[in-house]
Motif scaffolding. Sequence first.
Motif, PDB file in Angstrom:
ATOM      1  N   VAL A 267       0.751  -1.136  -0.029  1.00  0.00           N
ATOM      2  CA  VAL A 267      -0.041  -0.102   0.077  1.00  0.00           C
ATOM      3  C   VAL A 267       0.774   1.038   0.092  1.00  0.00           C
ATOM      4  O   VAL A 267       2.114   0.997   0.242  1.00  0.00           O
ATOM      5  N   SER A 268       0.521   2.171  -0.530  1.00  0.00           N
ATOM      6  CA  SER A 268       1.080   3.562  -0.431  1.00  0.00           C
ATOM      7  C   SER A 268       1.393   4.224   0.903  1.00  0.00           C
ATOM      8  O   SER A 268       2.223   4.869   0.980  1.00  0.00           O
ATOM      9  N   ASP A 269       0.145   3.868   1.690  1.00  0.00           N
ATOM     10  CA  ASP A 269       0.365   4.881   3.073  1.00  0.00           C
ATOM     11  C   ASP A 269       0.780   3.670   4.215  1.00  0.00           C
ATOM     12  O   ASP A 269       0.156   3.451   5.106  1.00  0.00           O
ATOM     13  N   VAL A 270       1.876   2.834   3.939  1.00  0.00           N
ATOM     14  CA  VAL A 270       2.318   1.828   4.888  1.00  0.00           C
ATOM     15  C   VAL A 270       2.646   2.318   6.155  1.00  0.00           C
ATOM     16  O   VAL A 270       2.628   1.590   7.055  1.00  0.00           O
ATOM     17  N   GLU A 271       3.115   3.612   6.320  1.00  0.00           N
ATOM     18  CA  GLU A 271       3.281   4.092   7.731  1.00  0.00           C
ATOM     19  C   GLU A 271       2.056   4.015   8.565  1.00  0.00           C
ATOM     20  O   GLU A 271       2.372   3.848   9.809  1.00  0.00           O
ATOM     21  N   THR A 272       0.915   3.991   7.787  1.00  0.00           N
ATOM     22  CA  THR A 272      -0.313   3.798   8.997  1.00  0.00           C
ATOM     23  C   THR A 272      -0.243   2.401   9.121  1.00  0.00           C
ATOM     24  O   THR A 272      -1.076   1.775  10.385  1.00  0.00           O
ATOM     25  N   LEU A 273       0.290   1.351   8.629  1.00  0.00           N
ATOM     26  CA  LEU A 273       0.175   0.055   8.999  1.00  0.00           C
ATOM     27  C   LEU A 273       1.210  -0.275   9.949  1.00  0.00           C
ATOM     28  O   LEU A 273       0.980  -0.855  11.057  1.00  0.00           O
ATOM     29  N   TYR A 274       2.503   0.580   9.860  1.00  0.00           N
ATOM     30  CA  TYR A 274       3.310   0.220  10.862  1.00  0.00           C
ATOM     31  C   TYR A 274       2.919   0.766  12.384  1.00  0.00           C
ATOM     32  O   TYR A 274       2.931   0.237  13.457  1.00  0.00           O
ATOM     33  N   GLY A 275       1.970   1.963  12.097  1.00  0.00           N
ATOM     34  CA  GLY A 275       1.468   2.750  13.360  1.00  0.00           C
ATOM     35  C   GLY A 275       0.507   1.666  13.836  1.00  0.00           C
ATOM     36  O   GLY A 275       0.033   1.802  15.027  1.00  0.00           O
ATOM     37  N   ALA A 276      -0.345   0.835  13.410  1.00  0.00           N
ATOM     38  CA  ALA A 276      -1.376   0.038  13.841  1.00  0.00           C
ATOM     39  C   ALA A 276      -0.758  -1.146  14.520  1.00  0.00           C
ATOM     40  O   ALA A 276      -1.563  -1.779  15.281  1.00  0.00           O
ATOM     41  N   LEU A 277       0.435  -1.568  14.014  1.00  0.00           N
ATOM     42  CA  LEU A 277       0.901  -2.760  14.614  1.00  0.00           C
ATOM     43  C   LEU A 277       1.508  -2.504  16.254  1.00  0.00           C
ATOM     44  O   LEU A 277       1.611  -1.408  16.785  1.00  0.00           O
ATOM     45  N   ASP A 278       1.297  -3.579  16.879  1.00  0.00           N
ATOM     46  CA  ASP A 278       1.908  -3.558  18.211  1.00  0.00           C
ATOM     47  C   ASP A 278       3.417  -4.022  18.260  1.00  0.00           C
ATOM     48  O   ASP A 278       4.365  -3.782  18.968  1.00  0.00           O
ATOM     49  N   LEU A 279       3.603  -4.790  17.157  1.00  0.00           N
ATOM     50  CA  LEU A 279       4.916  -5.413  16.823  1.00  0.00           C
ATOM     51  C   LEU A 279       5.232  -5.708  15.414  1.00  0.00           C
ATOM     52  O   LEU A 279       4.169  -6.281  14.747  1.00  0.00           O
ATOM     53  N   PHE A 280       6.440  -5.343  14.962  1.00  0.00           N
ATOM     54  CA  PHE A 280       6.871  -5.628  13.488  1.00  0.00           C
ATOM     55  C   PHE A 280       8.001  -6.726  13.667  1.00  0.00           C
ATOM     56  O   PHE A 280       8.688  -6.650  14.264  1.00  0.00           O
ATOM     57  N   VAL A 281       7.821  -7.648  12.911  1.00  0.00           N
ATOM     58  CA  VAL A 281       8.580  -9.023  12.818  1.00  0.00           C
ATOM     59  C   VAL A 281       9.359  -9.000  11.438  1.00  0.00           C
ATOM     60  O   VAL A 281       8.433  -8.865  10.583  1.00  0.00           O
ATOM     61  N   LEU A 282      10.549  -9.528  11.299  1.00  0.00           N
ATOM     62  CA  LEU A 282      11.044  -9.720   9.929  1.00  0.00           C
ATOM     63  C   LEU A 282      11.971 -10.776  10.335  1.00  0.00           C
ATOM     64  O   LEU A 282      13.181 -10.661  10.367  1.00  0.00           O
ATOM     65  N   ARG A 291      14.956  -2.035   4.874  1.00  0.00           N
ATOM     66  CA  ARG A 291      14.314  -0.611   5.239  1.00  0.00           C
ATOM     67  C   ARG A 291      13.088  -0.489   5.845  1.00  0.00           C
ATOM     68  O   ARG A 291      13.037   0.234   6.492  1.00  0.00           O
ATOM     69  N   VAL A 292      12.169  -1.584   5.494  1.00  0.00           N
ATOM     70  CA  VAL A 292      11.192  -1.695   6.239  1.00  0.00           C
ATOM     71  C   VAL A 292      11.239  -1.754   7.662  1.00  0.00           C
ATOM     72  O   VAL A 292      10.382  -1.046   8.620  1.00  0.00           O
ATOM     73  N   SER A 293      12.303  -2.175   8.204  1.00  0.00           N
ATOM     74  CA  SER A 293      12.381  -2.361   9.675  1.00  0.00           C
ATOM     75  C   SER A 293      12.851  -1.193  10.124  1.00  0.00           C
ATOM     76  O   SER A 293      12.486  -0.500  11.318  1.00  0.00           O
ATOM     77  N   LEU A 294      13.559  -0.317   9.495  1.00  0.00           N
ATOM     78  CA  LEU A 294      14.049   1.310  10.013  1.00  0.00           C
ATOM     79  C   LEU A 294      12.768   2.094  10.018  1.00  0.00           C
ATOM     80  O   LEU A 294      12.567   2.771  10.852  1.00  0.00           O
ATOM     81  N   GLU A 295      11.970   1.917   8.809  1.00  0.00           N
ATOM     82  CA  GLU A 295      10.700   2.609   8.749  1.00  0.00           C
ATOM     83  C   GLU A 295       9.871   2.314   9.886  1.00  0.00           C
ATOM     84  O   GLU A 295       9.159   3.326  10.594  1.00  0.00           O
ATOM     85  N   ALA A 296       9.638   1.188  10.389  1.00  0.00           N
ATOM     86  CA  ALA A 296       8.951   0.734  11.373  1.00  0.00           C
ATOM     87  C   ALA A 296       9.243   1.205  13.100  1.00  0.00           C
ATOM     88  O   ALA A 296       8.760   1.982  13.585  1.00  0.00           O
ATOM     89  N   MET A 297      10.578   1.359  12.961  1.00  0.00           N
ATOM     90  CA  MET A 297      11.276   1.928  14.225  1.00  0.00           C
ATOM     91  C   MET A 297      11.169   3.433  14.231  1.00  0.00           C
ATOM     92  O   MET A 297      10.695   3.721  15.251  1.00  0.00           O
ATOM     93  N   ALA A 298      11.261   4.112  13.010  1.00  0.00           N
ATOM     94  CA  ALA A 298      10.967   5.542  13.265  1.00  0.00           C
ATOM     95  C   ALA A 298       9.614   5.715  13.379  1.00  0.00           C
ATOM     96  O   ALA A 298       9.349   6.666  14.001  1.00  0.00           O
ATOM     97  N   GLY A 300       7.937   4.465  15.888  1.00  0.00           N
ATOM     98  CA  GLY A 300       7.763   4.114  17.205  1.00  0.00           C
ATOM     99  C   GLY A 300       7.203   2.838  17.376  1.00  0.00           C
ATOM    100  O   GLY A 300       6.689   2.490  18.451  1.00  0.00           O
ATOM    101  N   THR A 301       7.375   1.717  16.366  1.00  0.00           N
ATOM    102  CA  THR A 301       6.895   0.457  16.589  1.00  0.00           C
ATOM    103  C   THR A 301       7.970  -0.695  16.945  1.00  0.00           C
ATOM    104  O   THR A 301       9.024  -0.475  16.434  1.00  0.00           O
ATOM    105  N   PRO A 302       7.855  -1.260  18.117  1.00  0.00           N
ATOM    106  CA  PRO A 302       8.918  -2.252  18.305  1.00  0.00           C
ATOM    107  C   PRO A 302       8.921  -3.380  17.392  1.00  0.00           C
ATOM    108  O   PRO A 302       8.337  -3.561  16.534  1.00  0.00           O
ATOM    109  N   VAL A 303      10.259  -3.746  17.228  1.00  0.00           N
ATOM    110  CA  VAL A 303      10.713  -4.698  16.014  1.00  0.00           C
ATOM    111  C   VAL A 303      11.269  -6.005  16.555  1.00  0.00           C
ATOM    112  O   VAL A 303      12.015  -5.878  17.566  1.00  0.00           O
ATOM    113  N   LEU A 304      11.513  -6.957  15.868  1.00  0.00           N
ATOM    114  CA  LEU A 304      12.002  -8.252  16.337  1.00  0.00           C
ATOM    115  C   LEU A 304      12.810  -8.389  14.896  1.00  0.00           C
ATOM    116  O   LEU A 304      11.961  -8.645  13.937  1.00  0.00           O
ATOM    117  N   LEU A 305      14.063  -8.656  15.019  1.00  0.00           N
ATOM    118  CA  LEU A 305      14.733  -9.034  13.528  1.00  0.00           C
ATOM    119  C   LEU A 305      15.461 -10.189  13.385  1.00  0.00           C
ATOM    120  O   LEU A 305      16.033 -10.439  14.558  1.00  0.00           O
TER     121      LEU A 305
END
Length: 375
Positions: A267-282, A291-298, A300-305
Amino acid sequence: MTRDSHKPLAVIAIRQVDKSTGASRNAFEQAVALGGLGYRVVILAERGRPALAERFGAELVRLWRWPLKGPFRRFWFNRRVQAWCRRQRPALLVSHGDVETPDTVYMHNCVHLASRLIHGRELPAGHEVAAIHDHVLSGGQFRQVAVNSRLMAEDFQTRYGIDAAKIEISYPGYDPEVFNVERARGDRHARRQALGADDDTFLIGLITSGNFTKRNVAGFVEMATALTQRLPGRCRFLVVGKDDAAPYRQQADTAGIADAFEWRSTVSDVETLYGALDLFVLPAHIEEFGRVSLEAMACGTPVLLSRTTGAAELLEESHSDLIFDSRDTQGWVARIERLIEQDDLDALGESLARLASAYSYRRQTEKLKRSFASL
């Protein structure tokens, strides 16, 4: 004669430029940096849109594309670029892996290492991408090779015998005007509802451009299965990307957790998906940066990589407990459960957003300028 004809010419050679790909974004970032140094910038490509290149201060010159698949079409592009450069005599030639250059080669992937980490085997002889990469990197004409991560640098040093002094690690940047906490979370409640997650649901997402095998979506479904057994009804799972999701949807269905999943294309507005998550995993078997990991961190979404994700290198000093081997399903599950039950997710998200800010687009562009100026 163009109004910039008095400027030194810098050429960026990349087979296709489309803003949606990480490689294309890197090329446009390079165009901005080179323009800032006073160059007239031309992008040589087989596919691309002139208007898009112009937005980043570059001129797009399209070269004729060899119509048949196979290694020859990569070498054909190299020949066309060399012929164009012999006529125009640029001051600087930036290659994106498919072209020989006396200046700098920007590499985006390690195809040999990827085959071994994903499939457990070496690439077949005559592999299209490997053939041109081997030719360019073994030739040693370049003054510098720029890579996305230490993961890539170590592979190229070992595989091609490139002197460490000739390798520069250049982490990609992110756009802080798009990827920030305020913008990402502005419509968080509505976005979560659209994804089937209420306020008490822990929403976990794997967001990528595509290639679900490389990004280990199968491993993500395994994690989801274990989490659903250990925390019934507590979690919901989101997968975003352009690839055939059918095998993984079938895997979730067989495990009896199909209803817990949401599958979306990019999607074009992927930042709203990062914002909806409680956790981003890759949990990628290999992701040269991610780069998606860095975007998610920016956002404010916790990540596991995974340990074989280049962006995990940014976490090693301060957040090493957020890094796991791609195939360690039990380790991922235990850490996610601990995040749900014990950790302060808001504080973790704030910490990661501060860490990401050091890799903003502007800061990385300044680093690119210094790199090009040194050549």
